[in-house]
Design a protein around this motif. Sequence first.
Motif, PDB file in Angstrom:
ATOM      1  N   ALA A  90       2.939 -15.611  29.258  1.00 43.50           N
ATOM      2  CA  ALA A  90       3.638 -16.430  28.418  1.00 43.50           C
ATOM      3  C   ALA A  90       4.364 -17.660  28.944  1.00 43.50           C
ATOM      4  N   ASP A  91       4.088 -18.724  28.312  1.00 46.16           N
ATOM      5  CA  ASP A  91       5.113 -19.865  28.546  1.00 46.16           C
ATOM      6  C   ASP A  91       6.216 -19.787  27.762  1.00 46.16           C
ATOM      7  N   CYS A  92       6.355 -19.104  26.641  1.00 42.08           N
ATOM      8  CA  CYS A  92       7.332 -18.833  25.722  1.00 42.08           C
ATOM      9  C   CYS A  92       7.127 -17.624  24.818  1.00 42.08           C
ATOM     10  N   ILE A  93       8.335 -16.816  24.757  1.00 46.12           N
ATOM     11  CA  ILE A  93       8.349 -15.549  23.949  1.00 46.12           C
ATOM     12  C   ILE A  93       9.113 -15.812  22.690  1.00 46.12           C
ATOM     13  N   PHE A  94       8.705 -15.196  21.617  1.00 48.49           N
ATOM     14  CA  PHE A  94       9.569 -15.194  20.427  1.00 48.49           C
ATOM     15  C   PHE A  94       9.825 -13.932  19.858  1.00 48.49           C
ATOM     16  N   VAL A  95      10.942 -13.433  19.721  1.00 56.89           N
ATOM     17  CA  VAL A  95      11.288 -11.926  19.395  1.00 56.89           C
ATOM     18  C   VAL A  95      12.088 -11.899  18.066  1.00 56.89           C
ATOM     19  N   SER A  96      11.601 -11.246  16.981  1.00 57.23           N
ATOM     20  CA  SER A  96      12.225 -10.976  16.008  1.00 57.23           C
ATOM     21  C   SER A  96      11.706  -9.605  15.177  1.00 57.23           C
ATOM     22  N   MET A  97      12.502  -9.140  14.255  1.00 57.89           N
ATOM     23  CA  MET A  97      11.665  -7.898  13.538  1.00 57.89           C
ATOM     24  C   MET A  97      10.614  -8.419  12.482  1.00 57.89           C
ATOM     25  N   GLY A  98       9.991  -7.578  12.049  1.00 60.41           N
ATOM     26  CA  GLY A  98       8.923  -7.848  10.976  1.00 60.41           C
ATOM     27  C   GLY A  98       9.500  -8.090   9.767  1.00 60.41           C
ATOM     28  N   PRO A  99       8.727  -8.161   8.631  1.00 54.68           N
ATOM     29  CA  PRO A  99       8.966  -8.469   7.346  1.00 54.68           C
ATOM     30  C   PRO A  99       9.976  -7.551   6.862  1.00 54.68           C
ATOM     31  N   GLY A 100      11.272  -8.144   6.167  1.00 55.10           N
ATOM     32  CA  GLY A 100      12.312  -7.286   5.739  1.00 55.10           C
ATOM     33  C   GLY A 100      13.474  -7.177   6.597  1.00 55.10           C
ATOM     34  N   ILE A 101      14.739  -6.847   5.987  1.00 54.60           N
ATOM     35  CA  ILE A 101      15.715  -6.517   6.856  1.00 54.60           C
ATOM     36  C   ILE A 101      16.661  -5.516   6.046  1.00 54.60           C
ATOM     37  N   ALA A 102      17.373  -4.863   6.734  1.00 52.54           N
ATOM     38  CA  ALA A 102      18.289  -3.790   6.191  1.00 52.54           C
ATOM     39  C   ALA A 102      19.732  -4.415   6.159  1.00 52.54           C
ATOM     40  N   GLY A 103      20.482  -4.469   5.187  1.00 54.24           N
ATOM     41  CA  GLY A 103      21.894  -5.063   5.220  1.00 54.24           C
ATOM     42  C   GLY A 103      22.706  -4.264   4.314  1.00 54.24           C
ATOM     43  N   THR A 104      24.081  -4.254   4.532  1.00 51.66           N
ATOM     44  CA  THR A 104      25.072  -3.547   3.564  1.00 51.66           C
ATOM     45  C   THR A 104      26.282  -4.053   3.067  1.00 51.66           C
ATOM     46  N   GLY A 105      26.152  -5.426   3.641  1.00 50.42           N
ATOM     47  CA  GLY A 105      27.128  -6.233   3.268  1.00 50.42           C
ATOM     48  C   GLY A 105      28.611  -5.821   3.989  1.00 50.42           C
ATOM     49  N   THR A 106      28.509  -4.973   5.106  1.00 51.11           N
ATOM     50  CA  THR A 106      29.555  -4.685   5.901  1.00 51.11           C
ATOM     51  C   THR A 106      29.276  -5.360   7.290  1.00 51.11           C
ATOM     52  N   LYS A 107      30.447  -5.702   8.083  1.00 57.53           N
ATOM     53  CA  LYS A 107      30.354  -6.366   9.339  1.00 57.53           C
ATOM     54  C   LYS A 107      29.351  -5.872  10.301  1.00 57.53           C
TER      55      LYS A 107
END
Length: 365
Positions: free
Chosen positions: A206-223
């Motif tokens: 790879a010349d460049c690598i991109f990292v992230s989660m897939g579709p969706g994210i879990a959040g709770t409004g907490t820090k």
Amino acid sequence: MISKKIGIVESIVDQSEGLDDIRVNLNGDIQRAYNYTKLTGEINVGDEVVLNTTAVELSLGTGGYHFVITNLNNIESNFTEGGHIMKLRYTPLQVKVDSVEEQDSIYHEKIQNFSSLDNTPVVVGTLHSMLTPFVASYKRNNPTKKLVYIMTDGAALPIYLSKNVDTLKKKGLIDKTITIGSAFGGDYDCINIYTALITAKEILDADCIFVSMGPGIAGTGTKYGFTGIEQGSILDAVEKLRGLPVAIPRISFADQRDRHRGISHHSITVLKEIVNVRVNIPITNYNEEETKYIKKQIEDNGLQEKHNIVYIKNDKTKEDLDFYELKVRSMGRNYEQDKEFFEAASTAAYYLMEVCDGSRRKNHK
């Protein structure tokens, strides 16, 4: 306990690699469902299927679909792929994959003999919707460079759910994909972020690598209660393996929640408290008022002392997306409704070109 119902397949609306988008009849009501063919096999109109209906009954925005658990007209199946590593371990749907690291893998020695990422740029996002604008800008300006996408298990686990990945691969904009942790279905599967980064560099060149989660994210409004907090440990891993860590900040002026205005509290938490190494943070030069707001956030949280903050002019994001006929959406908003968010991801690509490309990258920290 999950909620289950039996439905009849009324139609197959769309099929892509590993995913069927279907409509099912549930007691006379036609509803949407997904079938993962690598888990539950092929499906036909008229088939009777057992569905996990939990998310729809909870009215969830993320993951709010029915999913086929089993096809009562196609119950039995056999292994179709090699490998001994299990994903979705110790669940009724555990699936075996051919993991790059395992002893019988043809790549085992390369993983074992790895020494360094050699300052390969690794761009780390927190939302899946950051992928498309980054890829569009990076590939438009670097069409011959190899871009590898690593999908974490912070949200969707099967990569097949991502229409973005399917589209970007068909257009030749993502060269290869890797899924890690409990996520599965990439061109390559790895156990964790370290071996995934090694695979991207040593095996996929790879010349460049991109990292992230897939579709969706879990959040709770907490820090600390959000899955995007993984960005911190991923950036630490990049530095540990001697790559070039680049963080995409989550930025929006369209989100009505004050905690997500400007630089989101998610990004501030990660960059101020979670990540342990000095990373590179490209910031788009927005209009005067927005830039002033962001600079104050950076100063108030001491981010300029801990990290390398670089302001980049970037007015090409929409042009890059249109060049490849790509549409983007995040949190229900399209480009016109939340352009600052998508520009933040695109700007990371321009940062790589303008600030740390070629020979200059070697001395850039």
